[in-house]
Scaffold this active site. Structure first.
Site, mmCIF file in Angstrom:
data_model
loop_
_atom_site.group_PDB
_atom_site.id
_atom_site.type_symbol
_atom_site.label_atom_id
_atom_site.label_comp_id
_atom_site.label_asym_id
_atom_site.label_seq_id
_atom_site.Cartn_x
_atom_site.Cartn_y
_atom_site.Cartn_z
ATOM 1 N N GLY A 292 0.939 -1.295 -0.061
ATOM 2 C CA GLY A 292 0.043 0.046 -0.049
ATOM 3 C C GLY A 292 0.899 1.238 0.047
ATOM 4 O O GLY A 292 0.367 2.281 -0.204
ATOM 5 N N SER A 408 15.892 -1.750 -1.361
ATOM 6 C CA SER A 408 16.955 -1.068 -0.381
ATOM 7 C C SER A 408 16.967 0.318 -0.588
ATOM 8 O O SER A 408 16.218 0.957 -1.485
ATOM 9 C CB SER A 408 18.195 -1.732 -0.277
ATOM 10 O OG SER A 408 19.008 -1.443 0.840
ATOM 11 N N LYS A 411 20.773 5.009 1.626
ATOM 12 C CA LYS A 411 21.097 5.527 2.995
ATOM 13 C C LYS A 411 21.687 4.237 3.869
ATOM 14 O O LYS A 411 22.382 4.130 4.852
ATOM 15 C CB LYS A 411 19.852 5.707 3.800
ATOM 16 C CG LYS A 411 19.485 7.015 3.358
ATOM 17 C CD LYS A 411 18.143 7.456 3.860
ATOM 18 C CE LYS A 411 17.689 9.102 3.547
ATOM 19 N NZ LYS A 411 17.469 8.984 2.081
ATOM 20 N N ASN A 448 15.889 8.941 -3.417
ATOM 21 C CA ASN A 448 14.681 9.165 -2.858
ATOM 22 C C ASN A 448 13.978 9.315 -4.304
ATOM 23 O O ASN A 448 14.548 9.069 -5.362
ATOM 24 C CB ASN A 448 14.692 10.652 -2.670
ATOM 25 C CG ASN A 448 15.827 10.751 -1.196
ATOM 26 O OD1 ASN A 448 15.204 10.750 -0.007
ATOM 27 N ND2 ASN A 448 16.952 11.099 -1.253
#
Length: 614
Positions: A292, A408, A411, A448
């Protein structure tokens, strides 16, 4: 009723025109002197005119010339008039030949030209008359002066729409285009005045109010360059997004929208190997944990398009799972879809789910990802990202899953925060399990994604809506960005390449300065940075780095056939030792939670806890 009156009016006009056309043809045939026409031709003229009128009107009607909206007439309508004139006059030539009526055969060849000239001339004269009477040729005093970037098909459609709909109150003043051949020429009556690199000068010179980027196949880099030039001025910038939206010309103006941040930060389309991806998804039972979430829901959307045998959405948050379930059932009514509400921390629950569905492929996207929150709640990050991953991975191994793909993050590389460290442990776990398992365990590492839940862009938008200030932690902080659909396409492609044990690293392009991102968002919202909306620098948060990395120092990159996907050189990890370390970590979480960071350093040697950034 109005349409009937107009059609009858056109028929009456055409009756007059085809007869005038016949007379003109005779005059042209006999040197514009009626007296030169032999009597044997003139005595049949009235009968001939009557037959020609009937034939031509029937042909015009069958070619639907009376159903066109002539105020919007264009090349298609002209073509239909030409075709109707050719067909009707060909019929008349056949009639003259068969009936042996004394008529010069060249008359109806001339008629083709005179019919076209008169019929199209009257109809286009109506357009001109309508514009003059209704004031459509008069520029509105409050009309926007529009510059169009891109003198191609899209630009031509926009000009046509603006000229046909004065209510838009937009006047196309000029084009800019990088094709030097077009410069100095006109498109739909609008001049091409220069190249896109000169756009800021042209805006000032021509007093432009609005720029429309009508380059649907242009690269994001090009769009970014045009926007950067326009942002030096006060004019508004809009964009026509994609080629697919030009299919219906009648709604092209509705497709024009404001430039958004995805237009500026997006990248070139991914070349997805449909056959390769389909080979491991079609007809398979596929499970998506965290289905979700931002990445998980997009995974579900794209996987559904590959006709899996069954798709399982697993999520702990019912609202998100419910939304994506309804979306997929609506779009893919034949899809076998199961939505499971469960927590990956609960091993027994995971066992029962895997036992029931026996998934062939698992995409593990469930994770805690918010850096500051996880710094404050390290045990929760470990429970979810480490032991939750272990539960799902062990079930995949036990119940014969063919392929396991861990989502993954960059970071995880030289982590300076708990979230990154837990994701690195998750990578180590699946790499070590791959050595002993029949399941192919792989991880995909990227930065990101634009617009994901909790990312910086939605935060900035909310701050702008509230009137500011926009908060940035450091003037020099940079991040890699990628759109959600692009990231998921590359995840699916990497999954197709998997042989087991790899960590796939996605090409994230160039890093973006967050301060530049904030300034662009403020401008896109119609404000001036540091004037209307302030930017405030708050300092790096605990665990936050100035820049992210995609590789550990001991990892090297290996290219793949996809130029946006690389493979990090595998690092050997002893599974038995890692499991002992994780057992100790589990105990420390209960007995000495303050010692968690120190122990994680033993498991992840590259982890360096940073309190105030560096």
């Amino acid at each position: 009723m109005k349409q009937k009156i107009r059609a009858n009016g056109l028929i009456a006009i055409d009756v007059f025109l085809v007869n005038i056309s016949l007379v003109i043809s005779y005059l042209l045939r006999f040197d514009l002197n009626y007296r030169n026409i032999p009597e044997r031709f003139t005595e049949h003229l009235i009968k001939l005119a009557l037959i020609a009128t009937i034939v031509k009107l029937v042909t015009f009607a069958s070619m639907r010339l009376y159903n066109s909206l002539w105020k919007y007439a264009g090349i298609y309508e002209v073509f239909m008039v030409v075709a109707a004139s050719f067909i009707s006059n060909s019929i008349m030539i056949s009639y003259v030949f068969l009936s042996q009526v004394p008529v010069p055969r060249s008359i109806f060849l001339i008629c083709i030209l005179t019919d076209i000239a008169l019929v199209t001339g009257v109809r286009f004269a109506y357009r001109v008359f309508r514009r003059i009477v209704k004031g459509e040729m008069i520029r509105f005093t409050n009309s926007k002066r529009v510059l169009i970037a891109g003198a191609g098909d899209a630009g031509a459609i926009i000009v046509k729409e603006m000229k046909s709909h004065p209510g838009l109150k937009s006047t196309p003043v000029a084009f800019v285009d990088d094709d030097v051949y077009k410069i100095g020429k006109k498109l739909s009556g609008v001049p091409v005045v220069g190249e896109t690199k000169d756009i800021s000068k042209i805006i000032q010179k021509l007093q432009i109010d609005e720029v429309i980027i009508a380059m649907p196949s242009a690269s994001h880099k090009k769009i970014n360059e045009i926007y950067a030039s326009c942002s030096k001025t006060d004019c508004k910038v809009k964009i026509l997004p994609s080629v697919s939206q030009l299919i219906d010309e009648s709604v092209v103006m509705q497709k024009i929208r404001d430039v958004n941040i995805e237009d500026l930060l997006g990248r070139e389309p991914v070349n997805l190997d449909i056959e390769e991806v389909g080979a491991y998804l079609k007809g398979q039972v596929v499970m998506v944990t965290g289905g979700g979430g931002s990445i998980g829901s997009e995974l579900c959307r794209q996987i559904a398009g590959f006709s899996p045998k069954r798709l399982i959405i697993l999520d702990n948050y019912e609202n998100n799972a419910y939304d994506i379930q309804n979306e997929l059932l609506y779009k893919y009514p034949d899809l076998k879809l199961d939505t499971v509400i469960a927590n990956i921390r609960e091993k027994q629950r995971m066992e029962s789910i895997f036992r029931r569905f026996m998934p062939d492929v698992v995409f593990h996207a469930a994770a805690h990802k918010h850096v500051p929150l996880m710094e404050s709640n390290p045990t929760e990050a470990i429970k979810n990202n480490v032991f939750g991953t272990m539960n799902v991975a062990e079930c995949a191994d036990k119940y014969g899953t063919k392929r396991f793909v861990l989502i993954s993050t960059d970071k995880a590389v030289n982590p300076t925060n708990i979230m990154g460290a837990t994701k690195r442990i998750a990578e180590m776990l699946i790499q070590s399990m791959n050595e002993t398992s029949k399941t192919e365990f792989v991880a995909v590492r990227f930065g990101n994604v634009l617009g994901s839940n909790g990312s910086v862009i939605p935060l900035f938008k909310k701050q702008i809506e509230m009137g500011g200030p926009v908060t940035v932690t450091h003037p020099e902080i940079t991040r890699f960005f990628m759109t959600i659909p692009e990231a998921v396409q590359l995840v699916l492609q990497a999954g197709a390449m998997a042989k087991g044990g790899e960590i796939f690293v996605l090409d994230m392009g160039e890093p973006v300065k967050i301060s530049d991102l904030a300034r662009n968002l403020i401008k896109l919202s119609g404000f001036e940075p540091d004037v209307d909306i302030k930017i405030v620098y708050t300092g790096l948060r605990p665990g936050e780095k100035l820049y992210e990395e995609l590789l550990l120092s001991e990892e090297g990159l290996q290219a793949t056939k996809n130029n946006k996907i690389y493979i990090a050189k595998p690092v050997h990890i002893d599974l038995a030792m890692l499991q002992r370390e994780l057992d100790c970590l589990r105990d420390i979480m209960v007995t000495n939670s303050e010692g968690i960071s120190e122990y994680i350093k033993l498991i992840v040697p590259t982890y360096k806890k940073v309190e105030n950034g560096n």
